[in-house]
Write a protein that holds these residues in place. Structure first.
Motif, mmCIF file in Angstrom:
data_model
loop_
_atom_site.group_PDB
_atom_site.id
_atom_site.type_symbol
_atom_site.label_atom_id
_atom_site.label_comp_id
_atom_site.label_asym_id
_atom_site.label_seq_id
_atom_site.Cartn_x
_atom_site.Cartn_y
_atom_site.Cartn_z
ATOM 1 N N PRO A 257 0.828 -1.210 0.000
ATOM 2 C CA PRO A 257 0.000 0.000 0.000
ATOM 3 C C PRO A 257 0.859 1.257 0.000
ATOM 4 C CG PRO A 257 0.065 -0.979 2.198
ATOM 5 C CD PRO A 257 0.809 -1.917 1.299
ATOM 6 N N MET A 258 0.326 2.310 -0.586
ATOM 7 C CA MET A 258 1.027 3.590 -0.615
ATOM 8 C C MET A 258 0.448 4.502 0.456
ATOM 9 S SD MET A 258 3.161 3.224 -3.205
ATOM 10 C CE MET A 258 3.582 4.802 -3.973
ATOM 11 N N GLY A 259 1.254 5.406 0.915
ATOM 12 C CA GLY A 259 0.790 6.369 1.912
ATOM 13 C C GLY A 259 1.823 7.453 2.087
ATOM 14 N N ARG A 261 4.879 9.400 3.158
ATOM 15 C CA ARG A 261 6.188 8.949 3.648
ATOM 16 C C ARG A 261 6.398 9.468 5.070
ATOM 17 N NH1 ARG A 261 9.657 6.709 0.146
ATOM 18 N NH2 ARG A 261 9.105 6.772 -2.078
ATOM 19 N N ILE A 267 12.776 12.778 11.865
ATOM 20 C CA ILE A 267 14.053 13.412 12.189
ATOM 21 C C ILE A 267 13.894 14.493 13.249
ATOM 22 C CG2 ILE A 267 16.020 14.687 11.277
ATOM 23 C CD1 ILE A 267 15.577 13.264 8.607
ATOM 24 N N GLY B 226 13.288 8.098 -0.357
ATOM 25 C CA GLY B 226 12.867 7.786 -1.720
ATOM 26 C C GLY B 226 13.052 6.318 -2.087
ATOM 27 N N PRO B 227 13.182 6.054 -3.389
ATOM 28 C CA PRO B 227 13.189 4.670 -3.877
ATOM 29 C C PRO B 227 14.337 3.807 -3.344
ATOM 30 C CG PRO B 227 12.789 6.213 -5.681
ATOM 31 C CD PRO B 227 13.152 7.043 -4.492
ATOM 32 N N THR B 229 15.554 3.903 -0.315
ATOM 33 C CA THR B 229 15.077 3.492 1.001
ATOM 34 C C THR B 229 13.946 2.473 0.872
ATOM 35 O OG1 THR B 229 15.814 5.539 1.985
ATOM 36 C CG2 THR B 229 14.016 4.397 3.120
ATOM 37 N N ASP B 230 13.075 2.681 -0.090
ATOM 38 C CA ASP B 230 11.990 1.719 -0.303
ATOM 39 C C ASP B 230 12.555 0.321 -0.534
ATOM 40 O OD1 ASP B 230 10.338 3.914 -0.150
ATOM 41 O OD2 ASP B 230 10.059 4.085 -2.325
ATOM 42 N N GLY B 246 19.013 11.731 7.266
ATOM 43 C CA GLY B 246 18.597 12.743 6.304
ATOM 44 C C GLY B 246 17.653 12.135 5.293
ATOM 45 N N GLN B 247 16.957 13.002 4.587
ATOM 46 C CA GLN B 247 16.002 12.557 3.565
ATOM 47 C C GLN B 247 16.078 13.555 2.421
ATOM 48 O OE1 GLN B 247 13.061 9.741 4.242
ATOM 49 N NE2 GLN B 247 15.203 9.249 4.686
ATOM 50 N N HIS B 250 13.670 14.342 -0.365
ATOM 51 C CA HIS B 250 12.363 14.938 -0.082
ATOM 52 C C HIS B 250 12.434 16.389 0.413
ATOM 53 C CE1 HIS B 250 10.920 10.959 -0.740
ATOM 54 N NE2 HIS B 250 11.610 10.475 0.262
ATOM 55 N N TYR B 251 13.622 16.946 0.551
ATOM 56 C CA TYR B 251 13.721 18.272 1.168
ATOM 57 C C TYR B 251 13.072 19.356 0.327
ATOM 58 C CZ TYR B 251 17.056 16.441 4.614
ATOM 59 O OH TYR B 251 17.666 15.747 5.620
ATOM 60 N N VAL B 256 3.524 16.568 1.300
ATOM 61 C CA VAL B 256 4.021 15.342 1.912
ATOM 62 C C VAL B 256 4.139 14.284 0.817
ATOM 63 C CG1 VAL B 256 3.541 13.513 3.576
ATOM 64 C CG2 VAL B 256 3.008 15.896 4.143
ATOM 65 N N PRO B 257 5.341 13.758 0.601
ATOM 66 C CA PRO B 257 5.499 12.796 -0.490
ATOM 67 C C PRO B 257 4.860 11.457 -0.145
ATOM 68 C CG PRO B 257 7.545 13.001 0.749
ATOM 69 C CD PRO B 257 6.595 14.007 1.326
ATOM 70 N N MET B 258 4.406 10.759 -1.178
ATOM 71 C CA MET B 258 3.798 9.447 -0.984
ATOM 72 C C MET B 258 4.812 8.367 -1.358
ATOM 73 S SD MET B 258 0.656 10.230 -0.068
ATOM 74 C CE MET B 258 -0.515 8.919 -0.472
ATOM 75 N N GLY B 259 4.657 7.232 -0.749
ATOM 76 C CA GLY B 259 5.538 6.109 -1.057
ATOM 77 C C GLY B 259 4.990 4.850 -0.435
ATOM 78 N N PRO B 260 5.671 3.741 -0.668
ATOM 79 C CA PRO B 260 5.205 2.478 -0.089
ATOM 80 C C PRO B 260 5.156 2.576 1.435
ATOM 81 C CG PRO B 260 7.009 2.123 -1.650
ATOM 82 C CD PRO B 260 6.916 3.587 -1.430
ATOM 83 N N ARG B 261 4.076 2.113 2.010
ATOM 84 C CA ARG B 261 3.966 2.123 3.473
ATOM 85 C C ARG B 261 4.988 1.158 4.072
ATOM 86 N NH1 ARG B 261 -0.237 4.678 5.715
ATOM 87 N NH2 ARG B 261 -1.918 5.394 4.354
ATOM 88 N N LYS B 262 5.716 1.636 5.046
ATOM 89 C CA LYS B 262 6.811 0.840 5.597
ATOM 90 C C LYS B 262 6.485 0.221 6.942
ATOM 91 C CE LYS B 262 10.299 3.199 3.007
ATOM 92 N NZ LYS B 262 9.306 3.933 2.197
#
Lengths: 339, 339
Positions: A257-259, A261, A267, B226-227, B229-230, B246-247, B250-251, B256-262
Motif C-alpha cells: 500500500p502507498m501512503g 512517507r 528526524i 525515496g526509492p 530506502t523503499d 537525512g532525507q 524529499h527536502y 508530503v510525499p507518498m511512497g510504499p507504506r513501511k
C-alpha cells in the motif's frame, strides 16, 4: 465409541479479503493422544488478525499455512485424556491448538488455567497472548512515563484495550481510536481513557487529535495503520516512541500500500518506531501473566470478550475482525465447560 | 580603514527547489567584536542539506530563517580580532558563523582548530558536524556488530562516507548507494566499501541489493529516502536498525510525499527506525572528535572535500548538494589561510 471431531481446514488462499471459501469443515474421529500428549476438549477458540498473515504463501514470523492444513489458534479447554503426568483429566489448559472440537496438544506446550481467577475466555485475551502483547509492547517499546500522552489505534480490541489501561496505570493521558460509539463509550466510560475518537464518524483525524492530544503524542501504539497512523505521525513529540504491533488496515492488501512517507517526519522529533512480536518476550511471560492477573483481580484492568457461538461459525468470527465486529477479544465458544 | 565584508542574506523562501533568487549578497563594513567575541576571517564555509529545512517557515529542529536574515553555517577561519582571553589573533577556530568574509563569533561557541592535524576543510567534514553525525548515528542508533551488513545511502557524501568507514572498522560488510561511477569507485577502491551501487544507472535496487547484500540488511543509515530506502526496507533482517539521518530526496517537496507504506514491513523483522540529530550528543562531542581525529591520523579514515572557490559562489555550492555535485564534504573556500 469415540466422539466425532469437527475440524476446520485451510481450503484456499484468499486474494484480498478472505471469505468462507477459504475454510472447510470436516468431520473425523476424536483424536487419540500419544505419550506426552493431551486431548483437550476445546471450550473457547481464539481468532486473531495475525492469522491473515498465515494465509499468505510468503515466509513471515508465523509459519504460513498450506492449503489443506488444519487451522490453528489459541484455545482454552478441558483435558479429557492425558498421556502426561503433568495434567489430569478435568484440568483446564490453554495453548496453541486447532480449530476443532478436540485438540491434541503436547503437555509441554500448554499452560494451566485457573477458572476461579478469571472466566475461561479471559485466558485468550487479557490473560493470554493479547494481554502479554499489550504489556510488553507498551512497557518495553513504548516506555511510557507519567504525564505522557499515549495514543492507541484499535483501542477497543483485545490488545488496544489493555494497552490503554496499562498506560492509565502508568499515569499517562490516553487517547484511543475505535470504530463505533459503543466502543468509544466503553473506552472512556468503563476503561478510563481520557478521550476516544470514532474514526468512522470523524473526518479530520489531525483536528481530532489537536483536541484529544493537545500536548502532542509521546507514545503511539499502532494496531491498525492507514490514515489514523498517518495523522498520529504528524503529532509526534520529541523522543516519541511508536510500537508497531499490528497493521490490520493493510492485511488484506494484495499490493504494497502507498501512503504519506513517514521517515522525513522522524528526524525533527528523533522518534523511534519499532516492530513488535510478543514471542520475543517468551522468557518474561511469567512476569506479564502475574502482573496482568493481579490487575484483573484488583479490578484495575477491565476486560471484555465478544463471543461467537459454535465452532461452525469460527470463520465468521475471524472475518468479523476485519469489519471491527468485536469489542475486546473475539473468541468462539466451541463447547460449554463441564465444570 | 576597515575592510569591507560581503555577506549573503536570505532573500526569498523557495518553492520546491531553491535557486539563485533565494540569496542576496550585500557589502558592508567589516564587523567589530563586542566583549567576549571574535572576528573570524572565514577561510572555509560549510553548506549542508539541513539548511534547506531552515528555508521553510515551519518550526523544526533548526530555527527557520526569516527573509532578510543573514545566512548561517559552519565556518573555519582565523581570528583577526579578539575581545576574549580564550583566543588570540592568528588562532584558527571553527563554529557556527555566517556566509561572509568575516564572521563575528562568541568565543564560548567556537572550538579551536589545529591545522597541523588536518587541513582546515576537514574540520567542516570528517572532524566536524558531519563526522560526529556519522559517528553517533552509526554507533548509537545503528549499533553495528561484526558481521553485520550495513547499507548507507548518500554514501559518498560528507556523512555517508564516514559512516561506511566506521562500519568497516567495526567489522561489517558495507554497501553504499551513490550517484556516479566516480563516487562508487571512490567508495570501493579508496574507502574499502564491499560494494557500491550507482543509483542513477541501476534500474532495480532490490536486485542490486540481492547481490550486494546477499545476507540482508542489519543496519541501514539513511541520508536520502525515496526509492533507495523503499528497496532497502524490503531487505531488513531480524532486529534491523535504521538510522534516519537525512532525507535529501524529499527536502524540496512542497507536499508530503507518498511512497510504499513501511510500517507493515517492520513487524516481521521487529525492526527499529529512529530519527537522528547530532545535537543530542553534544555532551559526547569530545569523545567523537578524539576518536575521529585518531582514525584520520592513523589513515583509517579517509576524507575528501569538494571545494567551490569564492564566497560569491556559495549559493551554487549549496544548490549543488541537491544535484549530488559533491564527493565528500561540500565546502566553499572564502579566503586563503594566512598561515
Amino acid at each position: 465409541m469415540r466422539d466425532t471431531n469437527r475440524t476446520w481446514y485451510f481450503a484456499e488462499r484468499p486474494t484480498g479479503e478472505p471469505d468462507a471459501d477459504c475454510f472447510d469443515l470436516r468431520e473425523t474421529d476424536r483424536p487419540e493422544p500419544n505419550p506426552g500428549e493431551l486431548v483437550v476438549r476445546v471450550n473457547y477458540l481464539s481468532v486473531d488478525p495475525y492469522m491473515r498473515g498465515r494465509m499468505r504463501d510468503t515466509e513471515s514470523y508465523a509459519e504460513p499455512w498450506d492449503v489443506g492444513d488444519v487451522l490453528k489458534g489459541g484455545v482454552v479447554g478441558e483435558v479429557v485424556e492425558s498421556e502426561s503426568e503433568q495434567y489430569d483429566v478435568g484440568d483446564f489448559v490453554t495453548g496453541e491448538g486447532t480449530w476443532a472440537d478436540y485438540s491434541v496438544m503436547d503437555a509441554d506446550d500448554v499452560a494451566p488455567v485457573d477458572p476461579t481467577v478469571a472466566d475461561l475466555p479471559a485466558y485468550l485475551g487479557v490473560l493470554g497472548m493479547p494481554g502479554r502483547t499489550a504489556y510488553f509492547g507498551l512497557l518495553d517499546v513504548g516506555e511510557p512515563t507519567p504525564g505522557d500522552t499515549v495514543v492507541v489505534s484499535g483501542a477497543a480490541g483485545a490488545v488496544g484495550s489493555v494497552v490503554g489501561q496499562i498506560a492509565k496505570l502508568n499515569g499517562c493521558r490516553v487517547v484511543g481510536f475505535a470504530g463505533s460509539d459503543e466502543k468509544t463509550d466503553w473506552l472512556t466510560d468503563d476503561l478510563g481513557f481520557d478521550a476516544a475518537i470514532n474514526y468512522k464518524t470523524t473526518d479530520d483525524y489531525r483536528a481530532a487529535l489537536d483536541e484529544a492530544a493537545p500536548d502532542g503524542v509521546d507514545v503511539y501504539f499502532d494496531n491498525v495503520g492507514g490514515p489514523i497512523t498517518d495523522a498520529v505521525f504528524t503529532k509526534l513529540n520529541l523522543d516519541a516512541r511508536v510500537a508497531v504491533c499490528g497493521q490490520i488496515a493493510h492485511y488484506n492488501d494484495e499490493e504494497v500500500p502507498m501512503g504519506p512517507r513517514k521517515l522525513p517526519m522522524l528526524i525533527a522529533p528523533r522518534a523511534k518506531v519499532q516492530g513488535l512480536l510478543v514471542g520475543d518476550y517468551a522468557t518474561r511471560f511469567g512476569e506479564a501473566s502475574e502482573r496482568l492477573a493481579t490487575w484483573v483481580a484488583r479490578g484495575d484492568l477491565e476486560h471484555r470478550e465478544t463471543v461467537v457461538e459454535g465452532l461452525e461459525n469460527a470463520p465468521d468470527a475471524f472475518l468479523g475482525l476485519f469489519a471491527g465486529d468485536n469489542i475486546g477479544k473475539q473468541v468462539v465458544r466451541v463447547s460449554t465447560p463441564s465444570a
